[in-house]
Design an enzyme around this catalytic site. Structure first.
Site, PDB file in Angstrom:
ATOM      1  CG  ASN A   1      -1.650   1.257   1.462  1.00  0.00           C
ATOM      2  OD1 ASN A   1      -1.811   2.049   0.534  1.00  0.00           O
ATOM      3  ND2 ASN A   1      -2.123   1.474   2.677  1.00  0.00           N
ATOM      4  CD1 TRP A   2       3.766   1.290  -2.693  1.00  0.00           C
ATOM      5  CD2 TRP A   2       3.630   2.316  -4.683  1.00  0.00           C
ATOM      6  NE1 TRP A   2       4.595   0.630  -3.567  1.00  0.00           N
ATOM      7  CE2 TRP A   2       4.524   1.243  -4.798  1.00  0.00           C
ATOM      8  CE3 TRP A   2       3.371   3.100  -5.802  1.00  0.00           C
ATOM      9  CZ2 TRP A   2       5.181   0.943  -5.998  1.00  0.00           C
ATOM     10  CZ3 TRP A   2       4.018   2.809  -6.989  1.00  0.00           C
ATOM     11  CH2 TRP A   2       4.916   1.736  -7.087  1.00  0.00           C
ATOM     12  CE  LYS A   3       0.417   3.420   4.814  1.00  0.00           C
ATOM     13  NZ  LYS A   3       0.405   3.526   6.239  1.00  0.00           N
TER      14      LYS A   3
ATOM     15  CG  HIS B   1      -5.552   1.692   5.300  1.00  0.00           C
ATOM     16  ND1 HIS B   1      -5.087   2.595   6.228  1.00  0.00           N
ATOM     17  CD2 HIS B   1      -4.542   0.833   5.052  1.00  0.00           C
ATOM     18  CE1 HIS B   1      -3.830   2.285   6.530  1.00  0.00           C
ATOM     19  NE2 HIS B   1      -3.471   1.222   5.830  1.00  0.00           N
TER      20      HIS B   1
ATOM     21  CD  GLU C   1      -2.639   5.332   6.877  1.00  0.00           C
ATOM     22  OE1 GLU C   1      -2.685   5.486   5.643  1.00  0.00           O
ATOM     23  OE2 GLU C   1      -1.660   4.843   7.462  1.00  0.00           O
TER      24      GLU C   1
ATOM     25  CD  GLU D   1      -3.260  -2.838   7.363  1.00  0.00           C
ATOM     26  OE1 GLU D   1      -2.191  -3.136   6.819  1.00  0.00           O
ATOM     27  OE2 GLU D   1      -3.825  -1.743   7.214  1.00  0.00           O
TER      28      GLU D   1
ATOM     29  N   GLY E   1       2.739   1.907  10.687  1.00  0.00           N
ATOM     30  CA  GLY E   1       3.673   3.016  10.527  1.00  0.00           C
ATOM     31  C   GLY E   1       4.385   3.414  11.808  1.00  0.00           C
TER      32      GLY E   1
ATOM     33  CB  SER F   1       5.635  -2.002  11.738  1.00  0.00           C
ATOM     34  OG  SER F   1       5.174  -0.686  11.996  1.00  0.00           O
TER      35      SER F   1
ATOM     36  N   GLY G   1       2.944  -1.153   4.225  1.00  0.00           N
ATOM     37  CA  GLY G   1       3.014   0.261   3.853  1.00  0.00           C
ATOM     38  C   GLY G   1       4.444   0.658   3.540  1.00  0.00           C
ATOM     39  N   GLY G   2       5.122   1.202   4.534  1.00  0.00           N
ATOM     40  CA  GLY G   2       6.458   1.769   4.360  1.00  0.00           C
ATOM     41  C   GLY G   2       7.441   0.895   3.598  1.00  0.00           C
TER      42      GLY G   2
HETATM   43  C1  PEP Z   1      -0.494  -0.071   5.905  1.00  0.00           C
HETATM   44  O1  PEP Z   1      -0.442   1.000   5.343  1.00  0.00           O
HETATM   45  O2  PEP Z   1      -1.471  -0.802   5.693  1.00  0.00           O
HETATM   46  C2  PEP Z   1       0.596  -0.478   6.794  1.00  0.00           C
HETATM   47  C3  PEP Z   1       0.509  -1.630   7.415  1.00  0.00           C
HETATM   48  O3  PEP Z   1       1.653   0.392   6.924  1.00  0.00           O
HETATM   49  P1  PEP Z   1       3.113   0.055   7.570  1.00  0.00           P
HETATM   50  O4  PEP Z   1       3.583  -1.234   6.965  1.00  0.00           O
HETATM   51  O5  PEP Z   1       3.969   1.209   7.180  1.00  0.00           O
HETATM   52  O6  PEP Z   1       2.915  -0.075   9.039  1.00  0.00           O
END
Ligand code: PEP
Length: 257
Positions: free
Chosen positions: A14-16, A100, A102, A172, A178, A218, A239-240
């Site tokens: 997930n590049w956000k 999500h 967010e 999640e 993050g 993470s 994500g990251g």
């Molecule tokens: C996400 O955006 O769904 C996520 C899990 O981010 P991260 O891996 O950066 O925690």
């Protein structure tokens, strides 16, 4: 995921709100050769809307599935700023991240909205990746199961077992997204087991046994193997660590380490 399980793992990025079209092309040029031999899992990358066409084009001759990060449930109309499922299909998307945390936190998405978006995704023949997960406060107050149950029934309560079958669920925990704070494999597996039990009581044991549940929060090259070793964990939503070709390829290639 334990060897011998019939569930094919999924590693999804997930590049956000990251990456231009040029950066997207650059990513795929570096990433695709690194994962060309990966046959053990499905790979999904979800760029922002503006980079979808570039991603679809760049991934055309590969096994990588391109997904969107959101959609609107109506097919068209006066909904300024929104994008429909049909538009995503036309742009070459095959999956959509729905609900999500967010979006729930910053854009007020309720369980009802998540249900509508999930339905619209399914109706268009796209694969929904539906996110659920508790906040730190909810976990500390012992409400994890209550929250997951509400989110699960809120999103899927009106579906038949057949409609439910293409869905991927992403567990999640909000406190792990993050933050660098990953759930231990045991904690994640426990939550996945609970979600699978919800699927079993709503849709039957077969549907529950087929359901793929991804962990997100993470996930990094340093912790993916421990997570994927758990029978209950069928993949990762990242994500990251999905933004760098090398680190995302390391996640996809978790079996080689
Ligand atoms: C996400 O955006 O769904 C996520 C899990 O981010 P991260 O891996 O950066 O925690």
């Amino acid at each position: 995921m334990a060897a011998g399980s019939a569930r094919v793992p999924v590693i999804a990025g997930n590049w956000k709100m990251h990456k231009t079209q040029a950066e997207t092309r650059e990513f795929f040029a570096a990433f695709l050769p690194l994962v060309a031999g990966a046959k053990h899992c499905e790979i999904v990358v979800a760029p922002p809307f503006t980079a979808l066409a570039a991603a679809v084009e760049a991934a055309r001759d590969s096994a990588v599935m391109i997904g969107a990060q959101d959609l609107y449930w109506e097919p068209q109309g006066a909904f300024t700023g929104e994008v429909s499922a049909g538009m995503l299909v036309e742009s070459g998307c095959r999956a959509v991240i729905v609900g999500h945390s967010e979006r729930r936190e910053h854009f007020g998405e309720t369980d009802d909205i998540v249900a509508r978006k999930t339905r619209a995704t399914l109706d268009a023949g796209l694969r929904p990746i539906v996110c659920v997960g508790e906040t730190l406060r909810e976990r500390e107050e012992g409400k994890m199961e209550e929250v997951l149950e509400r989110q699960f029934h809120g999103a899927f309560g009106a579906l038949t077992a057949q409609a439910f079958s293409p869905i991927l669920v992403a567990y999640e925990p909000v406190w792990a997204i993050g933050t660098g704070r990953t759930a231990t494999p045991q904690l994640a597996a426990e939550a996945h087991g609970f979600l699978r039990s919800l699927a079993a009581s709503r849709f039957g044991h077969e549907a529950a046994a087929r359901l793929r549940i991804l962990y997100g929060g993470s996930v990094k090259p340093a912790n993916i193997r421990g997570l994927m070793a758990m029978e209950e964990i069928d993949g990762a939503l990242v994500g990251g660590a999905s933004l760098e070709a090398m680190s995302f390829a390391e996640l996809v290639n978790y079996r080689e380490g």
